[in-house]
Each structure stands twice: as C-alpha cells, then as structure tokens.
Scaffold this motif. Sequence first.
Motif, PDB file in Angstrom:
ATOM      1  N   LYS A  85     -12.221 -31.895-111.351  1.00 12.42           N
ATOM      2  CA  LYS A  85     -11.308 -30.930-111.985  1.00 12.42           C
ATOM      3  C   LYS A  85     -11.416 -30.980-113.508  1.00 12.42           C
ATOM      4  N   TYR A  86     -11.989 -32.071-114.041  1.00 14.70           N
ATOM      5  CA  TYR A  86     -12.152 -32.208-115.486  1.00 14.70           C
ATOM      6  C   TYR A  86     -13.510 -31.652-115.918  1.00 14.70           C
ATOM      7  N   ALA A  87     -13.775 -30.413-115.551  1.00 17.35           N
ATOM      8  CA  ALA A  87     -15.080 -29.816-115.870  1.00 17.35           C
ATOM      9  C   ALA A  87     -15.052 -29.223-117.271  1.00 17.35           C
ATOM     10  N   GLY A  88     -16.140 -29.454-118.022  1.00 16.89           N
ATOM     11  CA  GLY A  88     -16.278 -28.830-119.331  1.00 16.89           C
ATOM     12  C   GLY A  88     -15.360 -29.450-120.375  1.00 16.89           C
ATOM     13  N   GLY A  89     -15.916 -29.858-121.470  1.00 19.43           N
ATOM     14  CA  GLY A  89     -15.118 -30.370-122.573  1.00 19.43           C
ATOM     15  C   GLY A  89     -14.658 -31.804-122.393  1.00 19.43           C
ATOM     16  N   VAL A  90     -13.795 -32.223-123.315  1.00 17.69           N
ATOM     17  CA  VAL A  90     -13.186 -33.556-123.317  1.00 17.69           C
ATOM     18  C   VAL A  90     -11.714 -33.374-122.972  1.00 17.69           C
ATOM     19  N   HIS A  91     -11.186 -34.197-122.063  1.00 20.11           N
ATOM     20  CA  HIS A  91      -9.820 -34.014-121.576  1.00 20.11           C
ATOM     21  C   HIS A  91      -9.031 -35.315-121.625  1.00 20.11           C
ATOM     22  N   ALA A  92      -7.736 -35.217-121.950  1.00 24.65           N
ATOM     23  CA  ALA A  92      -6.832 -36.339-121.760  1.00 24.65           C
ATOM     24  C   ALA A  92      -6.653 -36.550-120.263  1.00 24.65           C
ATOM     25  N   ALA A  93      -6.568 -37.805-119.847  1.00 20.79           N
ATOM     26  CA  ALA A  93      -6.484 -38.120-118.415  1.00 20.79           C
ATOM     27  C   ALA A  93      -5.494 -39.263-118.210  1.00 20.79           C
ATOM     28  N   ALA A  94      -4.207 -38.940-118.350  1.00 20.05           N
ATOM     29  CA  ALA A  94      -3.166 -39.963-118.244  1.00 20.05           C
ATOM     30  C   ALA A  94      -3.207 -40.672-116.897  1.00 20.05           C
ATOM     31  N   GLU A  95      -3.601 -39.960-115.846  1.00 18.42           N
ATOM     32  CA  GLU A  95      -3.611 -40.557-114.509  1.00 18.42           C
ATOM     33  C   GLU A  95      -4.628 -41.689-114.382  1.00 18.42           C
ATOM     34  N   LEU A  96      -5.606 -41.743-115.301  1.00 19.07           N
ATOM     35  CA  LEU A  96      -6.645 -42.771-115.231  1.00 19.07           C
ATOM     36  C   LEU A  96      -6.378 -43.937-116.181  1.00 19.07           C
ATOM     37  N   ARG A  97      -5.222 -43.930-116.826  1.00 22.06           N
ATOM     38  CA  ARG A  97      -4.912 -44.973-117.804  1.00 22.06           C
ATOM     39  C   ARG A  97      -4.986 -46.376-117.201  1.00 22.06           C
ATOM     40  N   GLY A  98      -4.603 -46.521-115.945  1.00 25.29           N
ATOM     41  CA  GLY A  98      -4.594 -47.841-115.304  1.00 25.29           C
ATOM     42  C   GLY A  98      -5.810 -48.122-114.434  1.00 25.29           C
ATOM     43  N   LEU A  99      -6.881 -47.342-114.594  1.00 31.12           N
ATOM     44  CA  LEU A  99      -8.074 -47.527-113.757  1.00 31.12           C
ATOM     45  C   LEU A  99      -8.656 -48.927-113.943  1.00 31.12           C
ATOM     46  N   ARG A 100      -8.983 -49.584-112.828  1.00 35.16           N
ATOM     47  CA  ARG A 100      -9.535 -50.937-112.855  1.00 35.16           C
ATOM     48  C   ARG A 100     -10.867 -50.963-112.116  1.00 35.16           C
ATOM     49  N   PRO A 101     -11.739 -51.890-112.452  1.00 35.95           N
ATOM     50  CA  PRO A 101     -13.027 -51.982-111.743  1.00 35.95           C
ATOM     51  C   PRO A 101     -12.878 -52.091-110.235  1.00 35.95           C
ATOM     52  N   GLU A 102     -11.855 -52.802-109.780  1.00 34.39           N
ATOM     53  CA  GLU A 102     -11.673 -52.954-108.326  1.00 34.39           C
ATOM     54  C   GLU A 102     -11.301 -51.646-107.636  1.00 34.39           C
ATOM     55  N   ASP A 103     -10.784 -50.674-108.414  1.00 31.54           N
ATOM     56  CA  ASP A 103     -10.513 -49.350-107.842  1.00 31.54           C
ATOM     57  C   ASP A 103     -11.808 -48.609-107.530  1.00 31.54           C
ATOM     58  N   LEU A 104     -12.877 -48.960-108.238  1.00 29.21           N
ATOM     59  CA  LEU A 104     -14.140 -48.249-108.093  1.00 29.21           C
ATOM     60  C   LEU A 104     -15.082 -48.888-107.078  1.00 29.21           C
ATOM     61  N   ARG A 105     -14.929 -50.165-106.820  1.00 24.48           N
ATOM     62  CA  ARG A 105     -15.923 -50.862-105.994  1.00 24.48           C
ATOM     63  C   ARG A 105     -16.097 -50.226-104.620  1.00 24.48           C
ATOM     64  N   PRO A 106     -15.042 -49.975-103.848  1.00 28.27           N
ATOM     65  CA  PRO A 106     -15.283 -49.338-102.539  1.00 28.27           C
ATOM     66  C   PRO A 106     -15.659 -47.864-102.650  1.00 28.27           C
TER      67      PRO A 106
END
Length: 232
Positions: A85-106
């Motif tokens: 949904k974040y297509a084109g340009g640079v966007h603020a992404a408050a929902e990703l503020r707490g993203l951690r590596p362990e969220d990405l592993r699976p």
Amino acid sequence: MSFAVGDGYAYYRGPSADTAPHAHAAFQVAIAEHGEVTMEDAGGTRHRAAALIVAPMVPHRLLAAPYLLTYYIEPHCVFADRLRKYAGGVHAAAELRGLRPEDLRPAGARPSGDLDERLVAAMRLLTRENVPMPALAARVGLSPQRLRALARRELGLPLPRWRIWQRLSRATGALSEGKSPADAAIAGGFADQAHFHRQMREMIGLTPSAVLRIVRPSAAAGDVDGDRAVDR
C-alpha cells in the motif's frame, strides 16, 4: 552496531551517514531510535517521522542520524504484502515503529500471496543462481516477454534490477565474511570492482568501503584502500 541477513530481509542497527540518491529493489523501513528519521525524495522534499518506508525503485536519499534501525524487505516474501500500500514516494509508517527482526523471520521465508507464483519462483531462483533470462523464464513455465511483463505489472521492478540486487546481497555477504571489496565483487558476480562500486552506490547509496565498515566494523583501513581507489 549490528547487521544481519535473513531469508527475505536484512537489517542494520547503528549510526547512519548521508547516502547518495539511490533506488533499491526492496522495501526499506527506517526507524529512529529517538526522535525522527529523515529522507529526501527525488523532488527534494524532506520527509520526517519516527518511521519511514520507501518502496522498491523509488529514488531517495537517507540523511545522517545518530542511531537507526533499517530493514530491507524483499518484495517476493509474504511480509511485503503488508507494505504494498506504500507505493510510490516516501511515506510515514507509524504502524511499523515497533518492527523487530523476529517479526520478519517467519514471514520473510514465506512466499507472497499477492504476486503471481511464477514470478515469485523466478525471483527465488535468482536469489540462488545467476540464471540467464530465457532459461529463467523457461524454468517457471513462461516466455521471457511474459515474465518481464509480470514483473513490471506486479512489482514495478525490472527483473534485471532484481538480479543486480541479489548480486549485491551476495557481495555484501562476502564482505561480512572477511573478503576485501575486490574479492567480494568476484563473489557477487560483478565484472570488476568498479562495476560493483557503481551498482552499490546506485542501489544503496553507499560505496563498498562504507558498507564494509557497517557489516564488519573491525575492518582495518587496509581492507578498504582498494575501494577508495575506485572513489578517486
């Protein structure tokens, strides 16, 4: 300072210098440890937020910050489906503020549910092998023209750019394992060190010597002299 590569993603935690304008083949999420992170888009507009995201092939540059957590999330993994949904340009992404590596592993290891499975298969093949386009298309049951059209429509990313991104990934892995920029260029499949230097600056905004200091902070000055010669 830390750096790691996983299946479908990479991340870096530490200080960030100004980068040159560039456009990479993955989603980038940059999160400020304190305050805000700043990016400048192709038109010169500055974007500031606690977390910013930029989609693949969107030109931008990252401004220096004392401490950031930066993720590169490959567009063929299932986690990327949340980011389209974040297509084109640079966007603020408050929902990703707490993203951690362990969220990405699976999620990084699982294929996208949004993209055509033949395109995903082709992209995964290119992460492991340097396959010519006609052979790649044949292996996933498509003509080269159809495969190129799928990539343009569903990714907005030409597959040759994805191939270069994967070469950069292999070369960066070689740097982190102790190889010099010259040897890393060979490991990544680049024609020579100058080619490696140009492509890394174009797609990441940093030179191999700068990346070396990130992935191997203990690297001695002699390890990067060859890359400095390319700078001159």
